[in-house]
Each structure stands twice: as structure tokens, then as C-alpha cells.
Write a protein that holds these residues in place. Structure first.
Motif, mmCIF file in Angstrom:
data_model
loop_
_atom_site.group_PDB
_atom_site.id
_atom_site.type_symbol
_atom_site.label_atom_id
_atom_site.label_comp_id
_atom_site.label_asym_id
_atom_site.label_seq_id
_atom_site.Cartn_x
_atom_site.Cartn_y
_atom_site.Cartn_z
ATOM 1 N N ALA A 89 0.938 -1.120 0.061
ATOM 2 C CA ALA A 89 0.051 -0.067 0.023
ATOM 3 C C ALA A 89 0.759 1.285 -0.155
ATOM 4 O O ALA A 89 0.484 2.286 -0.650
ATOM 5 N N ILE A 90 1.936 1.420 0.764
ATOM 6 C CA ILE A 90 2.873 2.564 0.740
ATOM 7 C C ILE A 90 3.368 2.314 -0.784
ATOM 8 O O ILE A 90 3.460 3.904 -1.290
ATOM 9 N N ILE A 91 3.784 1.426 -1.481
ATOM 10 C CA ILE A 91 4.312 1.568 -2.802
ATOM 11 C C ILE A 91 3.006 2.171 -3.682
ATOM 12 O O ILE A 91 3.294 3.080 -4.407
ATOM 13 N N SER A 92 1.989 1.626 -3.449
ATOM 14 C CA SER A 92 0.723 2.159 -4.169
ATOM 15 C C SER A 92 0.668 3.457 -4.146
ATOM 16 O O SER A 92 0.260 4.439 -4.841
ATOM 17 N N GLY A 93 0.417 3.789 -2.891
ATOM 18 C CA GLY A 93 0.023 5.332 -2.216
ATOM 19 C C GLY A 93 0.833 6.367 -2.890
ATOM 20 O O GLY A 93 0.474 7.388 -3.037
ATOM 21 N N LEU A 94 2.136 6.042 -2.910
ATOM 22 C CA LEU A 94 3.151 6.974 -3.607
ATOM 23 C C LEU A 94 3.429 6.931 -5.038
ATOM 24 O O LEU A 94 3.606 8.220 -5.766
ATOM 25 N N LEU A 95 3.202 5.834 -5.610
ATOM 26 C CA LEU A 95 3.657 5.633 -7.069
ATOM 27 C C LEU A 95 2.428 5.457 -8.064
ATOM 28 O O LEU A 95 2.341 6.184 -8.775
ATOM 29 N N ILE A 96 1.353 4.683 -7.588
ATOM 30 C CA ILE A 96 0.681 4.492 -8.396
ATOM 31 C C ILE A 96 -0.908 5.427 -8.162
ATOM 32 O O ILE A 96 -1.499 5.810 -9.119
ATOM 33 N N TYR A 97 -1.101 5.617 -7.028
ATOM 34 C CA TYR A 97 -2.267 6.818 -6.533
ATOM 35 C C TYR A 97 -1.513 7.842 -5.966
ATOM 36 O O TYR A 97 -1.815 8.111 -4.789
ATOM 37 N N PRO A 98 -0.706 8.690 -6.759
ATOM 38 C CA PRO A 98 -0.222 9.742 -5.881
ATOM 39 C C PRO A 98 -0.951 10.924 -5.699
ATOM 40 O O PRO A 98 -0.673 11.779 -4.778
#
Length: 392
Positions: A161-170
Motif C-alpha cells: 500500500a505504501i508503494i501504491s500510495g506513492l507511485l500508483i495513486y499519488p
């Protein structure tokens, strides 16, 4: 009150603001005990100044409780099982005073969430759900892991989720365009660390859809590391550091978030043929006609199964030893370090978590509180009354 004034109960929506560890079965008893202590001038858990402010509420609550006892006692002597309007009125008043005192008292003990914080945590739940859905599509996770509540996911999902929150859903709840004060209190303490992680994520993905300018910048940042392995190791350490601190510093919030995520993304329960047959033929005739499970002691002896449902029968089922069972008795999935064994308290056999998700009271075994039972016993051998007596 659920029987007498079910549609006139005071709203308990405020409970969503409470930390999860406070939402226990005996919270109501604790509130009444706290009110008695406050009225007696004893401050067990609150500061003296807070206790002085709470004392009038405690007095009103206990006076209302005494009035309820008096009215119910008189009513039980004159017209038992009847709830005229005067009885309902005092119950409504007590219910309201109890709710007001509960919110005030708990607010003096712990920090309750504001509506804004609840909304921000709901945004995080959405992020976590979108992350899981994406991971399922890409094959990083399996639906079986979700449905089986694999413990490993408690560590995996926050990291993804940390990766998604920063990269996929900025532009989502981890958006670094927001100030720390605008982020959920779960992630706001890690704002600076997230700002360091974000460019490292960009360094790891040049050529994956980034525009030329950003791609060039990422290559320049990536060149600061001796190797790709060194860069990925640093990124992993930083992300794991945030995720581990989330589990440590915000354990209650993370449990609540992950519990909601599992409820949303788990496979929907499908009505079984056994349950349909029971509904058509009635609970009394279901044992003999329902499909049987291999080696089920209750299926092999319908007469015994019928007798077990009679109150007062305490002949416990034979408890299958862990060492003799290497796979789930229902789906035959092998047990592993993550797929744990669970005994059904109704038949004594061993199942995985996915095949024994139900809880029911077993009064015929002396179990008045809900205990774990397998899906087969829940739908085939238990009475409707047992199935309804579940944890709230």
C-alpha cells in the motif's frame, strides 16, 4: 431495551471513534462501575478535573438507572412481559444518558477520532483495497490467501500500500502534495520518510511509462547507487521501516483497517446445497437428508446428531490430534506455517480458517458462548437458535 424500544435506541455511531481495544463485551458494565466511582468521589482512571466535570452526568445516569429498576420491578409484579409507554419512556431516557456518559467518559481517557480523521482512515481503507485488487490481478497475492486470512498478509499489504500510495495513486491519502496535518494521523508522522521513499521509487522504474524529463531525472538519481541491488535494498529497508512502525505505533488502527479490507476483498459466501435443503425441508429433518462429509461423526450417526442438539447432552466429540491431520478435512488443503489448524467444536475434526469461519453456541456441549465450528456442522447439524447465538 432491544426487546422493548428497538427503534428508539440512542445512536451509537460514536463507537466508530473509539480505539478497537475498547470495544469489548463488558464495556457497558465498566461504564456503570465508573459512574458509581465518580459519584463516590473516586477517580480511578481519569484526572480529578475531568472527574469533576463527569460527576453530574454520572449522577443523572445512576438516578435514571434506579428509576428503570423501580419501574420494571413494579411492571413485572403487575403485568409481566408488558412494556407500556411509561416503561418505554424511562428506558429511552436511560439509554440516552448512558450513551452521553459513555462518549464523555471514554473521551476523557483516550483521544477519540474526529470526523475528519475517520474520513481520512476511510481513504486509507480504499487505498489498501485498491492495492490488494491490483496485487491480485498481477499475481502477487492469491484469493486463497485473502480468504484464509494468511498472517503474512498483515505485513505484506501495508508495504504494498505504501508503494501504491506513492507511485500508483499519488493523489490519494499518501499524497505528498498535502501537508502532514492534512494526512491521516496514521501516516502523518512518517511524512518526511515518505518524501525520501517517493523519489527512490521513481528511480527504480525508468522506462515504465514515465515521461522523458522524469525518466532522465530518475536515471541521474539512480546513478548515485553502486548497483541496482543496493538501491532496491535501501528502498526495501525504508518501506519496511514505515510499515513496521505502523504496526507498532498504530496497532489498533492498523487492525481495524486490515479487518475492514479483508471483509471487503474476501470472496462472497455462496449458499451451499446443504443450507438450501435445510430451508426447504425445515431444521428438524435436515440431519438425515443433508449431504454428508466424509468421516463426519455426526453424519455417520444421525440419531446421535439429533440427540446432541438436546439441552443437557454433554458427550463431547472426539478431538482429532493435530499430529494425525496434515490437511483440511473439507478442502484438503495442506497445513503449513501460515495455513493453521483449527478444531471444530461441534465434530472435533480439523479445518483451515476458510472452512471453519463460523461461530455458534453449543449448549448441548455446555458451550453457551459462541465457539468456532466448521461450515459443514454450521449448515447441517446446528439448530437455528445455535446459529443465531453469535458474537456481536
Amino acid at each position: 431495551m432491544e426487546e422493548c424500544i428497538p427503534t428508539r435506541r440512542h445512536s451509537r455511531d460514536y463507537l466508530v471513534k473509539f480505539p478497537e481495544e475498547l470495544l469489548v463485551d463488558n464495556l457497558g458494565n465498566h461504564m456503570l462501575f465508573a459512574a458509581e466511582c465518580l459519584l463516590a468521589g473516586t477517580f480511578l482512571e481519569v484526572e480529578e478535573a475531568d472527574g469533576a466535570q463527569l460527576r453530574p452526568q454520572a449522577r443523572n445516569l445512576l438516578c435514571s438507572l434506579e428509576q428503570v429498576r423501580t419501574v420494571l420491578r413494579e411492571q413485572s409484579l403487575s403485568q409481566p412481559s408488558s412494556y407500556p409507554e411509561p416503561v418505554q419512556a424511562v428506558l429511552v431516557q436511560f439509554d440516552r444518558l448512558f450513551a452521553e456518559f459513555e462518549l464523555s467518559y471514554v473521551s476523557s481517557l483516550v483521544g477519540v477520532k474526529s470526523p475528519e480523521e475517520i474520513y481520512r482512515q476511510q481513504e486509507i481503507i480504499v487505498l489498501f483495497c485498491e492495492t490488494v485488487e491490483r496485487a491480485l490481478r498481477l499475481g502477487y497475492l492469491t484469493q486463497e490467501m485473502i480468504d484464509g486470512y494468511e498472517p503474512l498478509l498483515m505485513f505484506t499489504i501495508p508495504r504494498l500500500a505504501i508503494i501504491s500510495g506513492l507511485l500508483i495513486y499519488p493523489e490519494g491519502p499518501l499524497s505528498l502534495e498535502r501537508s502532514p496535518e492534512e494526512m491521516s494521523q496514521v501516516f502523518s508522522p512518517f511524512y518526511n520518510l515518505l518524501k525520501k521513499i517517493s523519489p527512490q521509487l521513481l528511480r527504480s522504474c525508468p522506462g515504465t511509462g514515465l515521461d522523458a524529463t522524469r525518466g532522465t531525472h530518475c536515471w541521474e538519481l539512480r546513478s548515485r547507487y553502486s548497483s541496482t541491488k543496493d538501491m532496491l535494498h535501501t528502498l526495501f529497508v525504508c518501506i519496511s521501516g514505515v510499515a513496521d512502525q505502523l504496526q507498532t505505533n498504530f496497532a489498533s488502527d492498523m487492525r481495524s483497517i486490515l479487518k475492514t479490507v479483508f471483509k471487503i476483498v474476501a470472496s462472497p459466501a455462496e449458499p451451499s446445497e446443504e443450507s438450501s435443503a435445510r430451508q426447504e425441508k425445515g431444521a428438524n429433518s435436515c440431519v438425515a437428508d443433508a449431504p454428508r462429509m466424509a468421516d463426519c461423526p455426526l453424519c455417520s450417526s444421525p440419531t446421535e446428531a439429533t440427540g446432541l442438539r438436546r439441552a443437557g447432552t454433554h458427550h463431547l466429540p472426539e478431538w482429532v490430534p493435530d499430529s494425525t491431520c496434515s490437511q483440511c478435512s473439507a478442502c484438503r488443503s495442506p497445513f503449513t506455517l501460515l495455513r493453521r489448524r483449527h478444531h471444530c467444536r461441534s465434530c472435533g475434526k480439523i479445518f483451515c480458517a476458510r472452512c471453519s469461519p463460523h461461530a455458534a453456541a453449543l449448549p448441548h456441549y455446555g458451550q453457551q458462548r459462541p465457539v468456532r465450528v466448521c461450515t459443514h456442522c454450521y449448515t447441517t447439524h446446528l439448530s437455528p437458535a445455535s446459529r443465531c447465538a453469535r458474537s456481536q
